[in-house]
Write a protein that holds these residues in place. Structure first.
Motif, PDB file in Angstrom:
ATOM      1  N   ALA A 117     -10.326   3.343   3.371  1.00 44.42           N
ATOM      2  CA  ALA A 117     -11.526   4.070   2.965  1.00 44.42           C
ATOM      3  C   ALA A 117     -12.387   4.328   4.184  1.00 44.42           C
ATOM      4  CB  ALA A 117     -12.303   3.288   1.921  1.00 44.42           C
TER       5      ALA A 117
ATOM      6  N   VAL B  15     -14.764   4.561  -0.778  1.00 45.63           N
ATOM      7  CA  VAL B  15     -14.268   5.821  -1.326  1.00 45.63           C
ATOM      8  C   VAL B  15     -12.879   6.080  -0.750  1.00 45.63           C
ATOM      9  CG1 VAL B  15     -14.603   8.313  -1.464  1.00 45.63           C
ATOM     10  CG2 VAL B  15     -16.572   6.775  -1.645  1.00 45.63           C
TER      11      VAL B  15
ATOM     12  N   LYS C 106      -9.542   8.659  -0.684  1.00 46.12           N
ATOM     13  CA  LYS C 106      -9.094  10.032  -0.911  1.00 46.12           C
ATOM     14  C   LYS C 106      -7.616  10.028  -1.286  1.00 46.12           C
ATOM     15  CE  LYS C 106     -12.797  12.321   0.600  1.00 46.12           C
ATOM     16  NZ  LYS C 106     -13.399  13.473   0.027  1.00 46.12           N
TER      17      LYS C 106
END
Length: 143
Positions: free
Chosen positions: A20, A25, A27
């Motif tokens: 991340a 987060v 992807k």
């Protein structure tokens, strides 16, 4: 006659959490997708533990790719986060889902899947336990 393929034997998936960028987060284009035993089909464990039966899976199918009729010995829930995912029940009835729906497939229900396209399908799936896939065997021909 049924041919049962377990997750551990048929399709070896590794935990595929990508690094991340901000610590929380992830992807999907950074996930280490693994081949799923069919050209144009890939899978990844997003989180959880495959060995403990609590993994959450991502499956990516290229447009036009179809998974032939099969069943699972556990229920599963899933939804498409990209593309148009077609579910075909044991009677051939097809329902195409997008991002406005989710599905429940009960244990031992014969079904098939297909990515309608034009965009690749990415589906998130969680099984009620360990993931497996069972393909009905074709009857053997007499010599």
């Amino acid at each position: 006659m049924l041919k049962r393929i377990t997750a551990a034997l048929a399709l070896t998936a590794v935990a595929t959490l990508a690094q991340a960028q901000d610590g929380h987060v992830f992807k999907l284009d950074q996930v280490a997708w693994q081949p799923a035993g069919l050209k144009g089909a890939e899978m990844a464990v997003l989180w959880g533990d495959e060995a403990k039966g609590n993994a959450v899976w991502a499956f990516r199918l290229q447009p036009g790719v179809a998974i032939p009729p099969h069943l699972h010995t556990k229920d599963y829930w899933g939804f498409a986060i990209q593309g148009q995912w077609a579910h075909i029940d044991g009677h051939g009835h097809t329902v195409v889902t997008g991002q406005d729906a989710f599905v429940r497939i009960r244990a031992n229900e014969l079904h098939a899947d297909r990515c309608v396209g034009p965009q690749a399908c990415i589906n998130i799936i969680q099984f009620d336990g360990s993931r497996d896939i069972v393909f009905p065997e074709a009857p053997k021909k007499a010599p």
